[in-house]
Design a protein around this motif. Sequence first.
Motif, PDB file in Angstrom:
ATOM      1  N   ASP A  55       0.788  -1.172  -0.166  1.00  0.00           N
ATOM      2  CA  ASP A  55      -0.166   0.249  -0.165  1.00  0.00           C
ATOM      3  C   ASP A  55       0.657   1.035  -0.266  1.00  0.00           C
ATOM      4  O   ASP A  55       0.078   2.583  -0.073  1.00  0.00           O
ATOM      5  N   GLY A  56       2.288   0.862   0.169  1.00  0.00           N
ATOM      6  CA  GLY A  56       2.926   2.101   1.100  1.00  0.00           C
ATOM      7  C   GLY A  56       4.779   1.560   0.589  1.00  0.00           C
ATOM      8  O   GLY A  56       4.579   0.880   1.021  1.00  0.00           O
ATOM      9  N   PHE A  57       5.177   3.224   0.030  1.00  0.00           N
ATOM     10  CA  PHE A  57       6.707   1.967  -0.200  1.00  0.00           C
ATOM     11  C   PHE A  57       7.649   3.580   0.263  1.00  0.00           C
ATOM     12  O   PHE A  57       7.236   4.272  -0.465  1.00  0.00           O
ATOM     13  N   ILE A  58       8.509   3.557   1.539  1.00  0.00           N
ATOM     14  CA  ILE A  58       9.048   4.886   1.182  1.00  0.00           C
ATOM     15  C   ILE A  58       9.692   4.362   2.013  1.00  0.00           C
ATOM     16  O   ILE A  58       9.932   3.416   2.621  1.00  0.00           O
ATOM     17  N   LEU A  59      11.196   6.522   1.270  1.00  0.00           N
ATOM     18  CA  LEU A  59      12.405   5.656   1.668  1.00  0.00           C
ATOM     19  C   LEU A  59      12.872   5.934   3.397  1.00  0.00           C
ATOM     20  O   LEU A  59      12.220   6.788   4.101  1.00  0.00           O
ATOM     21  N   LYS A  60      13.859   5.764   3.942  1.00  0.00           N
ATOM     22  CA  LYS A  60      13.850   5.686   5.598  1.00  0.00           C
ATOM     23  C   LYS A  60      14.483   7.396   5.447  1.00  0.00           C
ATOM     24  O   LYS A  60      14.080   8.084   6.783  1.00  0.00           O
ATOM     25  N   ASP A  61      14.755   7.254   5.328  1.00  0.00           N
ATOM     26  CA  ASP A  61      15.754   8.892   5.015  1.00  0.00           C
ATOM     27  C   ASP A  61      14.367  10.424   4.615  1.00  0.00           C
ATOM     28  O   ASP A  61      14.664  11.659   4.757  1.00  0.00           O
ATOM     29  N   ALA A  62      13.429   9.812   4.199  1.00  0.00           N
ATOM     30  CA  ALA A  62      12.172  10.654   4.290  1.00  0.00           C
ATOM     31  C   ALA A  62      12.531  11.434   5.596  1.00  0.00           C
ATOM     32  O   ALA A  62      12.130  11.005   6.245  1.00  0.00           O
ATOM     33  N   PRO A  63      11.894  13.007   4.957  1.00  0.00           N
ATOM     34  CA  PRO A  63      11.048  13.451   6.583  1.00  0.00           C
ATOM     35  C   PRO A  63       9.801  12.822   7.414  1.00  0.00           C
ATOM     36  O   PRO A  63       9.244  12.877   6.382  1.00  0.00           O
ATOM     37  N   ILE A  64       9.632  12.738   8.744  1.00  0.00           N
ATOM     38  CA  ILE A  64       8.967  11.910   9.708  1.00  0.00           C
ATOM     39  C   ILE A  64       7.598  12.852   8.904  1.00  0.00           C
ATOM     40  O   ILE A  64       6.764  11.939   8.995  1.00  0.00           O
ATOM     41  N   GLU A  65       6.844  14.326   8.537  1.00  0.00           N
ATOM     42  CA  GLU A  65       5.887  13.984   8.192  1.00  0.00           C
ATOM     43  C   GLU A  65       5.003  13.727   6.646  1.00  0.00           C
ATOM     44  O   GLU A  65       3.952  13.225   6.774  1.00  0.00           O
ATOM     45  N   GLU A  66       6.518  13.360   5.855  1.00  0.00           N
ATOM     46  CA  GLU A  66       6.012  12.456   4.714  1.00  0.00           C
ATOM     47  C   GLU A  66       5.225  11.331   5.105  1.00  0.00           C
ATOM     48  O   GLU A  66       4.498  10.833   4.786  1.00  0.00           O
ATOM     49  N   LEU A  67       6.443  10.604   5.838  1.00  0.00           N
ATOM     50  CA  LEU A  67       6.157   9.279   6.484  1.00  0.00           C
ATOM     51  C   LEU A  67       3.890   9.611   7.362  1.00  0.00           C
ATOM     52  O   LEU A  67       3.463   8.147   6.957  1.00  0.00           O
ATOM     53  N   LEU A  68       4.437  10.479   7.646  1.00  0.00           N
ATOM     54  CA  LEU A  68       2.843  10.715   8.989  1.00  0.00           C
ATOM     55  C   LEU A  68       1.796  10.931   7.993  1.00  0.00           C
ATOM     56  O   LEU A  68       0.418   9.622   7.537  1.00  0.00           O
ATOM     57  N   GLN A  69       2.214  11.641   6.397  1.00  0.00           N
ATOM     58  CA  GLN A  69       0.705  12.165   5.604  1.00  0.00           C
ATOM     59  C   GLN A  69       0.735  10.429   4.558  1.00  0.00           C
ATOM     60  O   GLN A  69       0.147   9.742   4.536  1.00  0.00           O
ATOM     61  N   SER A  70       2.184   9.810   4.402  1.00  0.00           N
ATOM     62  CA  SER A  70       2.436   8.823   3.580  1.00  0.00           C
ATOM     63  C   SER A  70       0.310   7.791   4.386  1.00  0.00           C
ATOM     64  O   SER A  70       0.371   6.697   4.271  1.00  0.00           O
ATOM     65  N   LEU A  71       0.835   7.769   5.707  1.00  0.00           N
ATOM     66  CA  LEU A  71       0.438   6.506   6.488  1.00  0.00           C
ATOM     67  C   LEU A  71      -0.951   6.903   6.660  1.00  0.00           C
ATOM     68  O   LEU A  71      -1.922   5.694   6.744  1.00  0.00           O
ATOM     69  N   GLN A  72      -1.520   8.691   6.783  1.00  0.00           N
ATOM     70  CA  GLN A  72      -3.120   8.709   6.728  1.00  0.00           C
ATOM     71  C   GLN A  72      -3.659   8.306   5.536  1.00  0.00           C
ATOM     72  O   GLN A  72      -4.332   8.374   4.996  1.00  0.00           O
ATOM     73  N   GLN A  73      -2.738   9.247   4.099  1.00  0.00           N
ATOM     74  CA  GLN A  73      -3.273   8.391   2.821  1.00  0.00           C
ATOM     75  C   GLN A  73      -3.750   7.089   2.831  1.00  0.00           C
ATOM     76  O   GLN A  73      -4.579   6.366   2.381  1.00  0.00           O
TER      77      GLN A  73
END
Length: 198
Positions: free
Chosen positions: A97-115
């Motif tokens: 459902d998502g593929f995120i890099l660990k060096d992404a900002p925490i805001e990007e991770l939070l937004q991705s989780l919500q999406q």
Amino acid sequence: MKLLLAEDQTMVRNALAALLRLEGDYDVHEVADGQQAQQALQHQPYDVVLTDIEMPNLTGLELLQWSKQHAPATKVVVITTFHRSGYIQRAIQAGADGFILKDAPIEELLQSLQQVLQGQRVIANALLLQSLDHHDPLTERERKALRLAADGHSTAAIATALFIAEGTARNCLSEAMSKLHASNRIEAARIAQRNGWL
């Protein structure tokens, strides 16, 4: 959000869990590998599994495949430091459902989780483009055989582990070596690993 975090590096896992708890309304349950995550999913439901790829016992990709079959209501987001095209392709094919890099900002991770929780699929454009660069030539059997070969198993042991004849195991390794233009099974495993095909 009830979140299951699977990450084998303790410091990374603890820091990520602490950040998630600080930044939002997350009930975070931590596990050290895919096998522990599998057990946790069998005992209670989670909204999202946030998993690393390279973990002992059961990789993040194997956990993803298992989750889609046995816990289909749970969203699975893969988080990794690796930009390997093979990983991205396999995660997409397995239904991540998502593929995120660990060096992404925490805001990007939070937004991705919500999406993801809202039913969207979140994969960074750069990663999607990169996934188109290299086609994974290996079959699932060849991949398993190479993984076992990389761990030092003999052809006979590989055959036993994969429930196939020794001649079939030899052909399988030979086919993988040919596809990867490798002179031996260890080199083939190294090439496959570098591309994220293992």
